[in-house]
Design a protein around this motif. Sequence first.
Motif, PDB file in Angstrom:
ATOM      1  N   ASN A 113      47.961  22.332  47.814  1.00 45.78           N
ATOM      2  CA  ASN A 113      46.506  22.785  47.900  1.00 45.78           C
ATOM      3  C   ASN A 113      46.395  24.328  47.163  1.00 45.78           C
ATOM      4  N   LEU A 114      47.187  25.194  46.701  1.00 54.03           N
ATOM      5  CA  LEU A 114      47.987  26.526  46.206  1.00 54.03           C
ATOM      6  C   LEU A 114      47.530  27.287  44.787  1.00 54.03           C
ATOM      7  N   PRO A 115      47.067  28.227  44.940  1.00 52.08           N
ATOM      8  CA  PRO A 115      46.144  28.454  43.311  1.00 52.08           C
ATOM      9  C   PRO A 115      46.568  28.193  42.064  1.00 52.08           C
ATOM     10  N   PRO A 116      46.696  28.022  41.340  1.00 53.92           N
ATOM     11  CA  PRO A 116      47.440  27.445  39.745  1.00 53.92           C
ATOM     12  C   PRO A 116      48.345  28.835  39.408  1.00 53.92           C
ATOM     13  N   VAL A 117      47.625  30.142  40.087  1.00 52.37           N
ATOM     14  CA  VAL A 117      47.691  31.252  39.268  1.00 52.37           C
ATOM     15  C   VAL A 117      49.663  31.704  40.089  1.00 52.37           C
ATOM     16  N   LEU A 118      49.927  30.866  40.941  1.00 53.76           N
ATOM     17  CA  LEU A 118      51.292  31.102  41.366  1.00 53.76           C
ATOM     18  C   LEU A 118      52.182  30.706  40.553  1.00 53.76           C
ATOM     19  N   GLU A 119      51.598  29.640  40.109  1.00 54.66           N
ATOM     20  CA  GLU A 119      52.949  29.669  38.765  1.00 54.66           C
ATOM     21  C   GLU A 119      53.464  30.738  38.244  1.00 54.66           C
ATOM     22  N   GLU A 304      41.246  50.889  49.330  1.00 56.51           N
ATOM     23  CA  GLU A 304      40.359  50.068  47.933  1.00 56.51           C
ATOM     24  C   GLU A 304      41.284  50.050  47.490  1.00 56.51           C
ATOM     25  N   LEU A 305      41.822  48.661  47.866  1.00 53.21           N
ATOM     26  CA  LEU A 305      42.416  47.324  47.671  1.00 53.21           C
ATOM     27  C   LEU A 305      42.143  45.557  47.647  1.00 53.21           C
ATOM     28  N   GLU A 306      40.862  45.940  48.063  1.00 51.73           N
ATOM     29  CA  GLU A 306      40.608  45.140  48.461  1.00 51.73           C
ATOM     30  C   GLU A 306      39.642  44.464  47.196  1.00 51.73           C
ATOM     31  N   LYS A 307      38.920  45.889  47.183  1.00 54.77           N
ATOM     32  CA  LYS A 307      37.790  46.155  46.525  1.00 54.77           C
ATOM     33  C   LYS A 307      38.460  45.670  45.056  1.00 54.77           C
ATOM     34  N   HIS A 308      39.444  46.358  44.489  1.00 51.85           N
ATOM     35  CA  HIS A 308      40.177  45.675  43.078  1.00 51.85           C
ATOM     36  C   HIS A 308      40.793  44.491  43.805  1.00 51.85           C
ATOM     37  N   ILE A 309      41.345  43.690  43.907  1.00 50.83           N
ATOM     38  CA  ILE A 309      41.423  42.115  44.407  1.00 50.83           C
ATOM     39  C   ILE A 309      39.858  42.030  43.678  1.00 50.83           C
ATOM     40  N   GLU A 310      38.872  42.264  45.121  1.00 55.21           N
ATOM     41  CA  GLU A 310      37.984  41.057  44.370  1.00 55.21           C
ATOM     42  C   GLU A 310      37.318  41.552  42.558  1.00 55.21           C
ATOM     43  N   ASN A 311      37.823  42.360  42.239  1.00 54.33           N
ATOM     44  CA  ASN A 311      37.237  42.656  41.105  1.00 54.33           C
ATOM     45  C   ASN A 311      38.276  42.698  39.924  1.00 54.33           C
ATOM     46  N   GLY A 312      39.207  41.691  40.172  1.00 54.30           N
ATOM     47  CA  GLY A 312      39.959  41.178  39.136  1.00 54.30           C
ATOM     48  C   GLY A 312      40.118  39.857  39.705  1.00 54.30           C
ATOM     49  N   SER A 314      38.748  37.403  37.836  1.00 53.44           N
ATOM     50  CA  SER A 314      38.332  36.524  36.842  1.00 53.44           C
ATOM     51  C   SER A 314      39.210  37.390  35.645  1.00 53.44           C
ATOM     52  N   GLN A 315      39.642  37.919  35.524  1.00 49.16           N
ATOM     53  CA  GLN A 315      41.082  38.796  34.361  1.00 49.16           C
ATOM     54  C   GLN A 315      42.156  38.409  35.243  1.00 49.16           C
ATOM     55  N   TYR A 316      42.472  38.660  36.481  1.00 49.79           N
ATOM     56  CA  TYR A 316      44.165  38.294  37.065  1.00 49.79           C
ATOM     57  C   TYR A 316      44.083  37.175  37.812  1.00 49.79           C
ATOM     58  N   GLN A 317      43.319  36.600  38.240  1.00 59.01           N
ATOM     59  CA  GLN A 317      43.720  36.073  39.141  1.00 59.01           C
ATOM     60  C   GLN A 317      43.295  36.005  40.837  1.00 59.01           C
ATOM     61  N   GLN A 323      37.114  35.855  49.881  1.00 55.30           N
ATOM     62  CA  GLN A 323      36.763  35.178  48.567  1.00 55.30           C
ATOM     63  C   GLN A 323      36.869  33.803  48.957  1.00 55.30           C
ATOM     64  N   HIS A 324      38.233  33.719  48.910  1.00 60.90           N
ATOM     65  CA  HIS A 324      38.821  32.067  49.188  1.00 60.90           C
ATOM     66  C   HIS A 324      37.893  31.529  50.318  1.00 60.90           C
ATOM     67  N   LEU A 325      37.372  31.886  51.571  1.00 62.01           N
ATOM     68  CA  LEU A 325      37.329  31.793  52.796  1.00 62.01           C
ATOM     69  C   LEU A 325      35.245  31.586  52.146  1.00 62.01           C
TER      70      LEU A 325
END
Length: 356
Positions: A113-119, A304-312, A314-317, A323-325
């Motif tokens: 059940n891990l996100p497909p982007v890990l591949e 600032e990292l969490e903000k950029h993670i959340e903003n990315g 859709s584009q970077y998965q 967000q996952h919770l």
Amino acid sequence: MDINILHQILEIAFQKRVSDLHFEVDNPPFFRGRGQLIRSKMQNLTPGDTEFIAARVLEQNNRQINSDFKELDASYALPSGGRFRASVFKQRGHFGIVMRVIPPHVSTFQELNLPPVLEEIAKAPNGLILVTGPTGNGKSTTLAAMIRCINEHNNYNIITIEDPIEFLFTSQRSCIIQREVGIDTASFNSALKAALRMDPDVIMVGEMRDTETIDACIKAAETGHLVLTTLHTQGAVSTINRIVGNFPPDTQEIIRQRLADILVATISLRLVKDKTGESILPVVEIMRATTTIQACIREGRLSELEKHIENGSSQYQMQSLDQHLLQLYKQGQITIEDAKRLTHSMDLERKLMFDS
């Protein structure tokens, strides 16, 4: 206690798919299943029982109990093929043993059940991939799934350095060499130096435990190899802080520069029960090294990292833990209480209202 009884207990654990077994003096064996520690109905263990179990584990690893023994991590295998990661230690003068069940096969990202982007992350040609989280939250299993993915898709030479070896790999498209600290090599650091002379494409290091190993992993990634390893940290920010903080203050700016240049991604894991209590789900934070993320690391703007993670997302998965919770809660897979318990932030409910 004899070897047949020990193996019967371990076989039961393997068949019942418990995650851990505890052997301690004046208690019966304990089993951990679905996150809960369960007291068995067996007899209390004596000092002789736990010493017998400890001796068998050490014996299988070509070691003996001596007068100055304190603790040891090792693997243990049953004749049937079942394998365990064993932690042998002394407590109040007696031996204690905790044994973790190693699943019989290496699972895929989908099975876990891990996100497909890990591949996609695992297919990086070089750089540093960090898998982080508390003990017992799926780091080794996730690393194994990434090695499986690489093994199935690439013609690489893969070297793993572990303490102890957990999952056993069979070479497929790739050639896999597995080395165990204490048996095949003296330390992670010495094995890493030797690995660079073994024509590696991918190096998997079980854990970055000290400054020398961290520096060796960074150097290996800088010289064109893909390095996968773990840290006991809670998320991207604490991971960067932990790595940089291992070095003297006058070199930390250089370490941030080096880390920003070679980082591929951080993958931070927590495990949570689903609503039924029958299954365990991973909650995953994924940070990929975009140019924006790299700039934040170089300049020390980690807040600032969490903000950029959340903003990315859709584009970077990418995805933050929150967000996952929230995704798992909205899908009806976990309770809001569990979501609040695992979050690092104070405004999960505000995010929930904002996203509704």
